[in-house]
Motif scaffolding. Structure first.
Motif, PDB file in Angstrom:
ATOM      1  N   THR A 269       0.816  -1.217   0.000  1.00  0.00           N
ATOM      2  CA  THR A 269       0.000   0.000   0.000  1.00  0.00           C
ATOM      3  C   THR A 269       0.853   1.272   0.000  1.00  0.00           C
ATOM      4  N   THR A 270       2.166   1.137   0.180  1.00  0.00           N
ATOM      5  CA  THR A 270       3.029   2.323   0.183  1.00  0.00           C
ATOM      6  C   THR A 270       3.971   2.398  -1.013  1.00  0.00           C
ATOM      7  N   LYS A 271       4.253   1.242  -1.654  1.00  0.00           N
ATOM      8  CA  LYS A 271       5.126   1.231  -2.831  1.00  0.00           C
ATOM      9  C   LYS A 271       5.029  -0.112  -3.534  1.00  0.00           C
ATOM     10  N   ASP A 272       5.429  -0.123  -4.793  1.00  0.00           N
ATOM     11  CA  ASP A 272       5.590  -1.370  -5.533  1.00  0.00           C
ATOM     12  C   ASP A 272       7.080  -1.632  -5.625  1.00  0.00           C
ATOM     13  N   VAL A 273       7.476  -2.876  -5.424  1.00  0.00           N
ATOM     14  CA  VAL A 273       8.888  -3.246  -5.471  1.00  0.00           C
ATOM     15  C   VAL A 273       9.030  -4.347  -6.525  1.00  0.00           C
ATOM     16  N   THR A 274       9.956  -4.147  -7.469  1.00  0.00           N
ATOM     17  CA  THR A 274      10.163  -5.112  -8.544  1.00  0.00           C
ATOM     18  C   THR A 274      11.550  -5.727  -8.427  1.00  0.00           C
ATOM     19  N   PHE A 275      11.588  -7.048  -8.422  1.00  0.00           N
ATOM     20  CA  PHE A 275      12.835  -7.805  -8.443  1.00  0.00           C
ATOM     21  C   PHE A 275      12.995  -8.350  -9.855  1.00  0.00           C
ATOM     22  N   LYS A 276      14.155  -8.107 -10.477  1.00  0.00           N
ATOM     23  CA  LYS A 276      14.401  -8.583 -11.841  1.00  0.00           C
ATOM     24  C   LYS A 276      15.729  -9.306 -11.924  1.00  0.00           C
ATOM     25  N   ILE A 277      15.788 -10.273 -12.827  1.00  0.00           N
ATOM     26  CA  ILE A 277      17.022 -11.001 -13.110  1.00  0.00           C
ATOM     27  C   ILE A 277      17.398 -10.696 -14.561  1.00  0.00           C
ATOM     28  N   ASN A 278      18.626 -10.226 -14.785  1.00  0.00           N
ATOM     29  CA  ASN A 278      19.042  -9.962 -16.164  1.00  0.00           C
ATOM     30  C   ASN A 278      19.622 -11.231 -16.797  1.00  0.00           C
ATOM     31  N   LYS A 279      19.978 -11.137 -18.076  1.00  0.00           N
ATOM     32  CA  LYS A 279      20.460 -12.316 -18.807  1.00  0.00           C
ATOM     33  C   LYS A 279      21.761 -12.886 -18.248  1.00  0.00           C
ATOM     34  N   LYS A 280      22.524 -12.063 -17.535  1.00  0.00           N
ATOM     35  CA  LYS A 280      23.789 -12.524 -16.956  1.00  0.00           C
ATOM     36  C   LYS A 280      23.598 -13.132 -15.565  1.00  0.00           C
ATOM     37  N   GLY A 281      22.357 -13.158 -15.079  1.00  0.00           N
ATOM     38  CA  GLY A 281      22.068 -13.758 -13.785  1.00  0.00           C
ATOM     39  C   GLY A 281      22.200 -12.816 -12.601  1.00  0.00           C
ATOM     40  N   ALA A 282      22.309 -11.510 -12.888  1.00  0.00           N
ATOM     41  CA  ALA A 282      22.386 -10.525 -11.802  1.00  0.00           C
ATOM     42  C   ALA A 282      20.977 -10.057 -11.447  1.00  0.00           C
ATOM     43  N   GLY A 283      20.760  -9.822 -10.171  1.00  0.00           N
ATOM     44  CA  GLY A 283      19.460  -9.358  -9.704  1.00  0.00           C
ATOM     45  C   GLY A 283      19.459  -7.875  -9.423  1.00  0.00           C
ATOM     46  N   SER A 284      18.274  -7.268  -9.515  1.00  0.00           N
ATOM     47  CA  SER A 284      18.122  -5.859  -9.170  1.00  0.00           C
ATOM     48  C   SER A 284      16.752  -5.641  -8.557  1.00  0.00           C
ATOM     49  N   ILE A 285      16.668  -4.569  -7.772  1.00  0.00           N
ATOM     50  CA  ILE A 285      15.410  -4.195  -7.131  1.00  0.00           C
ATOM     51  C   ILE A 285      15.120  -2.747  -7.475  1.00  0.00           C
ATOM     52  N   THR A 286      13.905  -2.474  -7.923  1.00  0.00           N
ATOM     53  CA  THR A 286      13.481  -1.093  -8.171  1.00  0.00           C
ATOM     54  C   THR A 286      12.167  -0.850  -7.439  1.00  0.00           C
ATOM     55  N   GLU A 287      11.922   0.404  -7.119  1.00  0.00           N
ATOM     56  CA  GLU A 287      10.692   0.781  -6.419  1.00  0.00           C
ATOM     57  C   GLU A 287       9.936   1.804  -7.238  1.00  0.00           C
ATOM     58  N   SER A 288       8.608   1.767  -7.117  1.00  0.00           N
ATOM     59  CA  SER A 288       7.763   2.740  -7.799  1.00  0.00           C
ATOM     60  C   SER A 288       6.550   3.052  -6.929  1.00  0.00           C
ATOM     61  N   LEU A 289       5.723   3.966  -7.407  1.00  0.00           N
ATOM     62  CA  LEU A 289       4.531   4.352  -6.655  1.00  0.00           C
ATOM     63  C   LEU A 289       3.581   3.158  -6.525  1.00  0.00           C
ATOM     64  N   PRO A 290       2.802   3.120  -5.445  1.00  0.00           N
ATOM     65  CA  PRO A 290       1.944   1.948  -5.205  1.00  0.00           C
ATOM     66  C   PRO A 290       0.793   1.830  -6.200  1.00  0.00           C
ATOM     67  N   THR A 291       0.501   0.593  -6.587  1.00  0.00           N
ATOM     68  CA  THR A 291      -0.643   0.287  -7.437  1.00  0.00           C
ATOM     69  C   THR A 291      -1.899   0.149  -6.578  1.00  0.00           C
ATOM     70  N   PHE A 292      -1.733  -0.419  -5.374  1.00  0.00           N
ATOM     71  CA  PHE A 292      -2.862  -0.682  -4.478  1.00  0.00           C
ATOM     72  C   PHE A 292      -2.894   0.326  -3.334  1.00  0.00           C
ATOM     73  N   GLN A 293      -4.097   0.793  -3.004  1.00  0.00           N
ATOM     74  CA  GLN A 293      -4.270   1.679  -1.866  1.00  0.00           C
ATOM     75  C   GLN A 293      -4.663   0.904  -0.615  1.00  0.00           C
TER      76      GLN A 293
END
Length: 129
Positions: free
Chosen positions: A96-120
């Motif tokens: 309810t406060t943010k969206d957090v995205t975990f992604k894996i790239n083609k080299k197998g490295a992970g990353s986390i990004t945050e954005s505005l919340p989708t759900f209230q």
């Protein structure tokens, strides 16, 4: 950073959102290729015996029925780990406060990004099954 280490950090945010009552939904998306398994959804269920989630496996083919199971957060973590990089490249945490995205790239490295919340608001899954 290896995706497994980054996923541990990501899962800490999942646990924190649950403890603070902000967890709305978790989705595994961005499949690798065109497997029959399309998504995995995790939604909260508040029951008498503590916090549980409803984990739903959604399939592409209409012949394959979706599979739902109720688990603890720790059981869900263990269930989802094998799908990382083999079936899915990203996991989205909706709070309810943010969206957090975990992604894996083609080299197998992970990353986390945050954005505005989708759900209230937190909406519980229907646990009548």
């Amino acid at each position: 950073m290896e995706y497994q280490d980054v996923f541990v950090l990501f899962w800490e945010q999942v646990k924190e959102s649950v403890q603070e009552g902000r967890f709305a939904k978790l989705t595994m998306a961005k499949t690798i290729g065109k497997p029959d398994l399309k998504n995995i959804f995790v939604r909260p269920i508040f029951s008498g015996d503590g916090f549980k989630v409803l984990v739903k496996f959604r399939y592409r083919s209409k012949e394959t029925e979706d599979v739902e199971t109720k688990l603890t957060l720790e059981e869900t973590y263990e269930l989802l780990k094998p799908y990382l990089k083999k079936s899915f490249f990203s996991v989205l945490l909706f709070t309810t406060t943010k969206d957090v995205t975990f992604k894996i790239n083609k080299k197998g490295a992970g990353s986390i990004t945050e954005s505005l919340p989708t759900f209230q608001n937190v909406t519980q899954a229907d646990s009548n099954e």
